[in-house]
Enzyme design. Sequence first.
Site, PDB file in Angstrom:
ATOM      1  N   GLU A  12      -1.280  -3.374   0.440  1.00  0.00           N
ATOM      2  CA  GLU A  12      -0.378  -3.245  -0.711  1.00  0.00           C
ATOM      3  C   GLU A  12      -1.110  -3.529  -2.020  1.00  0.00           C
ATOM      4  OE1 GLU A  12       2.333  -2.419  -1.929  1.00  0.00           O
ATOM      5  OE2 GLU A  12       3.914  -2.315  -0.404  1.00  0.00           O
ATOM      6  N   ARG A  96       9.995 -14.526  -0.720  1.00  0.00           N
ATOM      7  CA  ARG A  96       8.628 -14.401  -1.211  1.00  0.00           C
ATOM      8  C   ARG A  96       8.610 -13.382  -2.341  1.00  0.00           C
ATOM      9  NH1 ARG A  96       6.154  -9.588   0.000  1.00  0.00           N
ATOM     10  NH2 ARG A  96       6.646  -8.486   1.939  1.00  0.00           N
ATOM     11  N   ASN A  98       7.365  -9.910  -4.138  1.00  0.00           N
ATOM     12  CA  ASN A  98       7.023  -8.583  -3.632  1.00  0.00           C
ATOM     13  C   ASN A  98       6.338  -7.798  -4.754  1.00  0.00           C
ATOM     14  OD1 ASN A  98       7.092  -6.831  -1.310  1.00  0.00           O
ATOM     15  ND2 ASN A  98       8.539  -5.554  -2.435  1.00  0.00           N
ATOM     16  N   ASN A 146      10.618  -2.237  -5.404  1.00  0.00           N
ATOM     17  CA  ASN A 146       9.294  -1.617  -5.408  1.00  0.00           C
ATOM     18  C   ASN A 146       9.174  -0.633  -6.560  1.00  0.00           C
ATOM     19  OD1 ASN A 146       7.413  -2.454  -3.265  1.00  0.00           O
ATOM     20  ND2 ASN A 146       9.064  -1.892  -1.862  1.00  0.00           N
ATOM     21  N   ASP A 195       8.037   3.389  -2.035  1.00  0.00           N
ATOM     22  CA  ASP A 195       7.278   2.136  -2.088  1.00  0.00           C
ATOM     23  C   ASP A 195       6.536   2.081  -3.418  1.00  0.00           C
ATOM     24  OD1 ASP A 195       5.991  -0.297  -1.298  1.00  0.00           O
ATOM     25  OD2 ASP A 195       6.124   0.310   0.786  1.00  0.00           O
TER      26      ASP A 195
END
Length: 289
Positions: A12, A96, A98, A146, A195
């Site tokens: 990523e 968390r 991202n 995203n 994404d």
Amino acid sequence: MTIINSSMTLGEAPIWHNQRQSWLWLDIINKQLFELPHHDREQQPSVHRFSLMPSIIVEQPNGCVLVIAQYQMIELDLESGLQTLLCTLPVPEGFRTNDGGVCDNGLLWFSTMHKTSPLKFPGSIYVIDQRLNIKCQLLNQIHIANTFCWVTVNRVLISDSLLQLMYDVPYHNGVLEWHNKIVFDDLSSTNAAHDGGAIDVFGQIWNAQWAAGRVRCYQASGAVVTDVSLPVLQPSSCCFGGPENKHLLITSATEGMNARQIKQFPLSGSIFLLELDVEGRSIPIFEMD
């Protein structure tokens, strides 16, 4: 196409580090950051390891990078490997960080997501200014945020990968107007999900599409320009870079794939580097006061 063989669980957050003329990306699950010089792509990438899951990399003007990791912002010296904690982030237990990025006015954005139940526990979106002040832009209203592509200074594309929707969201006077969002693209009738993405100098959006094996290019109007097919099931993000900013680096993942899928797509988790005819739009550097 250059293929950098790997078996990352969740590749990523790729960026181009202009000062170092190198590519950087993460494996979030395995808590690793990789760096590969553009001029020597045959060598093995160098690796930096973290104690928390990193999800965003931001270039710094001093040759370092900032790393957003789970609930911390860390400065990483790429030469020495020294990691310095800069601040903690308002990330609740079980969540968390991202995706995110630096917008045209130089502010740093990041999102949060629940690590195991994002449908039940939606995440949030925050912005950090140059003095490391943190402001919430969206609280508990997005499941897996995203893309974060700023088409203009007042318009950002943000996807909810869980809902398989990409939104066009106004941003005025420092406020993300989530209530005025419109659907830019809808993949909810397919297996694919939007994404990470990047923008070229013509304002076209290049978006890695999970479970679709492609990077799709859109006009700013939302019309599809082209698809770049990849030999992996789960492309996860992309960025422009290279000496002329005409290369596109694409990450991929093996997370959630079964043995049959991995056999069908043995390059899953690898990195792909394409040279395109179009130049990418450079991402601003986040400069702390």
